[in-house]
Design an enzyme around this catalytic site. Structure first.
Site, short mmCIF file in Angstrom:
data_model
loop_
_atom_site.label_atom_id
_atom_site.label_comp_id
_atom_site.label_asym_id
_atom_site.label_seq_id
_atom_site.Cartn_x
_atom_site.Cartn_y
_atom_site.Cartn_z
CG HIS A 164 -1.44 -1.63 1.31
ND1 HIS A 164 -3.09 -1.70 0.92
CD2 HIS A 164 -1.27 -2.57 2.20
CE1 HIS A 164 -3.52 -2.86 1.54
NE2 HIS A 164 -2.55 -3.54 2.17
CB SER A 291 12.27 21.82 -15.90
OG SER A 291 11.60 23.58 -15.83
CE LYS A 297 10.86 19.60 -11.78
NZ LYS A 297 10.34 18.94 -11.71
CD GLU A 304 8.41 11.73 -15.18
OE1 GLU A 304 7.82 12.37 -14.25
OE2 GLU A 304 8.60 12.57 -16.66
#
Ligand code: ARG
Length: 483
Positions: A164, A291, A297, A304
């Site tokens: 979980h 970024s 970043k 992804e």
């Protein structure tokens, strides 16, 4: 005016047609700009067919020789990028056949004896997919090896295992990586299984009903390597099914979807692990991007995208399976729509597997022998995370069971201990012995070993468990299996 019988399709199909196709319909129905990638399979299949026609005395040996000569030239023309693909000739099959006839005359016109594009295309796709499956098998081995390499270096690195997404029990990082090796090894089994059903010959089914010529289908199958493990030729046993079956493409795309789902799960973990809140691993800069606005970043673009591309491959599975639904026997033009989803599935899967093997395991520079890339493991961050969240609470319960408590009572007792530790802001292992003994008088000094992360791992010494001795055995097994 047209000089070649195929220059204008309305003429190709003979006198029956009174007007040419409109440009729009031509573009709509043509497949040459995507199915030309089947050219090698198409030529290989045609040569095997022609060889058999000659051996059976259906065409002359001189015709077969002319076909061979013409096909050799076409092969080099295509390889050199010199072949002129014509939209008017609809697909890869008619393009190659027309060029053959242009080169060798009547022998070229005899090639299509006892054959239809229906059994031809089904054969081509199977031949093409078979070689792609072989490449994918190799890539899956590479990825598994990369994971096993990283696992081997991290057997004693401990991170929290989650259920979980809540801290559950500590596990070896190697054990975690080997879970993915299990998934990819099942994927490899599935592809090997799909290969068996892909590697069957439809040629000889002709348009749908078989053919009047005395074809030796098994000879063609042998020539094309369409044989089973015992070397027996594999030919389709029903001509209607032979031309229309696309199960193998669906099965392949299902296996590819599942592989991508495994990649996607791994991607999700990498993305979590790379976030500042976890900081468990880093991937090499060449798999990340910055970024355009936030200078600090480094984004995990590759994982992804892989997660995103999984949707695309699963979409192709839905496309193919829906394509077949509602098709009466035998061949229907719907089947031409099998190619783009299949091609894109293969491309996406191969690129993804390649990139993941390198991203996980790094790449050896052939010049220097040095390895670069690959994930960097932050063992300290993993350990610190494993020390939060009372990851060894189950170990305390098991300890009490060994002292004679029924498990349910032990579970309850430990819940009280966790509450107290939590109120004090410490781990169970940081509670003094006298405090622990208030929960159960049998608790002794040896409890601290049990509550340690290493103690917790070592205790799970069962096949498939996370004890380092078990994990090392698994690594040995995988090494033997992967060769
Ligand atoms: N381009 C076609 C395909 O991919 C080849 C088979 C065409 N057969 C036919 N009867 N129109 O399915």
């Amino acid at each position: 005016m047209s000089h070649n019988q195929f220059d204008n399709k309305s003429q190709a199909w003979s006198a029956l047609f009174s007007e040419p196709m409109s440009e729009l319909v031509k573009r709509y129905t043509a497949s040459v700009f995507f199915d030309k990638r089947l050219w090698q399979a198409d030529i290989t299949g045609s040569l095997a067919h022609a060889e058999m026609l000659a051996a059976q005395g259906i065409i002359a040996a001189t015709d077969y020789a002319a076909i061979q000569k013409g096909m050799t030239q076409i092969w080099s023309e295509i390889e050199a990028g010199a072949f002129e693909w014509k939209l008017d000739l609809e697909d890869v099959h008619l393009n190659i056949e027309a060029r053959l006839t242009q080169l060798v005359g009547d022998a070229g016109k005899r090639l299509h004896t006892g054959r239809s594009r229906n059994d031809q295309v089904a054969t081509d796709v199977r031949l093409w997919l078979r070689s792609e499956i072989d490449l994918i098998g190799g890539l899956l081995t590479d990825l598994q090896r990369a994971l096993v390499d990283v696992a081997e270096q991290n057997v004693d690195v401990i991170l929290p295992g989650f259920t979980h997404l809540q801290v559950a029990q500590p596990v070896s990082f190697a054990h975690h990586l080997l879970a993915y090796v299990e998934m990819f090894s099942r994927d490899a089994e599935r592809f090997a299984d799909v290969r068996r059903r892909t590697n069957r010959l439809p040629l000889g089914s002709a348009a749908l009903a078989g053919t009047t010529y005395p074809l030796d289908r098994e000879r063609v199958a042998r020539t094309l390597g369409m044989v089973d493990d015992a070397g027996q030729p594999q030919v389709s046993q029903n001509s209607l099914d032979g031309v229309s079956d696309r199960d193998f493409a669906i099965e392949f795309t299902a296996a590819a979807s599942l592989t991508m789902v495994h990649i996607s799960r791994l991607s999700e973990e990498l993305i979590l692990w790379m976030s500042q809140n976890f900081a468990f691993v880093k991937i090499a800069d060449r798999f990340t991007t910055g970024s355009s606005i936030m200078p600090q970043k480094k984004n995990p673009d590759v994982p992804e995208l892989a997660r995103g591309k999984t949707g695309r491959v699963v979409g192709h599975l839905m496309g193919l399976i829906t394509l077949m639904k509602g098709q009466p026997l035998a061949y229907n033009k719907d089947n031409q729509e099998d190619k783009e989803p299949l091609f894109d599935t293969v491309d996406t899967l191969k690129d993804t597997l390649r990139i993941f093997a390198e991203m996980i395991g790094g790449q050896v520079n052939p010049a220097t022998g040095e390895k670069s890339g690959g994930i960097t493991v932050n063992a300290a961050a993993m350990r610190a995370a494993a020390q939060k969240g009372f990851a060894t609470a189950t170990d305390l319960a098991d300890y009490l069971v060994k002292k004679g408590l029924p498990f349910r009572d032990a579970h309850e007792t430990v819940a009280h201990a966790v509450k107290v530790a939590s109120d004090r802001g410490v781990d169970l292992s940081e509670l003094p012995l006298d405090v622990l003994q208030q929960f159960n008088p049998h608790i002794a000094d040896d409890v601290y070993q049990v509550l340690s992360l290493e103690g917790s791992l070592n205790a799970r010494n069962v096949i498939g468990g996370t004890a380092p001795v078990q994990v090392r055995q698994q690594i040995t097994r995988h090494r033997q299996r992967l060769g």
